[in-house]
Design an enzyme around this catalytic site. Sequence first.
Site, short mmCIF file in Angstrom:
data_model
loop_
_atom_site.label_atom_id
_atom_site.label_comp_id
_atom_site.label_asym_id
_atom_site.label_seq_id
_atom_site.Cartn_x
_atom_site.Cartn_y
_atom_site.Cartn_z
N SER A 49 11.85 -83.99 41.41
CA SER A 49 11.23 -85.33 41.27
C SER A 49 9.72 -85.18 41.14
CB SER A 49 11.57 -86.22 42.47
OG SER A 49 11.16 -85.59 43.68
N GLU A 184 23.29 -88.74 46.59
CA GLU A 184 22.28 -89.67 46.06
C GLU A 184 22.95 -90.89 45.43
OE1 GLU A 184 19.17 -87.93 43.69
OE2 GLU A 184 18.25 -89.89 43.34
O1 KIV Z 1 14.09 -84.01 43.36
C1 KIV Z 1 14.22 -84.67 44.40
O2 KIV Z 1 13.27 -85.19 44.99
C2 KIV Z 1 15.58 -84.82 44.93
C3 KIV Z 1 15.77 -85.80 46.04
C4 KIV Z 1 15.80 -87.17 45.49
C5 KIV Z 1 16.99 -85.52 46.82
O3 KIV Z 1 16.48 -84.21 44.46
#
Ligand code: KIV
Length: 269
Positions: A49, A184
């Site tokens: 993310s 998720e």
């Molecule tokens: O990339 C990320 O931050 C994630 C979380 C949302 C679990 O995979």
Amino acid sequence: MYVNVSDKCSAIRARKEEGPPIAALTAWDYPTARLLDEAGTDLILVGDSLGMVVLGFPDTTHVTMEHMIHHVSAAARGCRKALLVADLPINSYDNETEAVQNAHTLVKAGAEAVKLEGGTEQAENVAAIIREGIPVLGHLGMLPQQVREEGGYRTKGKSSAEASCLLQGAVALETAGCFAVVLESVVPTVAKEVRCHTGIPTIGIGCGTGNCDGEIAVTSDVIGSYPWFVPPFATQRADVAGEIRKSVSDYILHCHATERTTIPAPAAS
Ligand code: KIV
């Protein structure tokens, strides 16, 4: 005190039975990781993310191994007690050889475990990474790396076919050796069912409250440092963006209002 990686993973695993629920957050740099670690976060994820909340891409499908190496090594320098997990980015685990090689690369950069997206179809990759001594965190439900194929972000587990696919996926990941699994955006009742049917902790995001063995959140959603998009399920607990805006406006006013010292007239020659 130095705690080895397998003890950290066992401690996370034991939280399913013993509690308290797991508190996990994402970090992408040294100060964030250090602040989260010092505050007592159980698990710190260098999540892909970061492609959105740090690098400004529209989704996580633009994140590369180079990005991950850079951010994992920065976060690792700030992390002592928490288990530091790194996301394997899109296309970095298309087969067992690449999955193992890239997992080793992230460990070399400072990760203690890796996370990858997918269930039954990823069981062999998971098992291959674990055979190399690298712990794996699973990720089921809404899979951000598939956003382009799916045409958007959708809650999972709405149909009975999707619910049983999630249950099978969780069992496959547990059997392959994952120490925990992220769920998720899964329908709350289904998230609860997955939690009851697996022996490893489920760590939820967007699954309602109390339906998993812990929660994970994207830190910018919690501290309010990325105001342009906040997922509907997120609870913002601070307004870092507001504080930055206020302090920067104040600084700009200060600069513009500063009375400069006079430049001495050049000496006549
Ligand atoms: O990339 C990320 O931050 C994630 C979380 C949302 C679990 O995979």
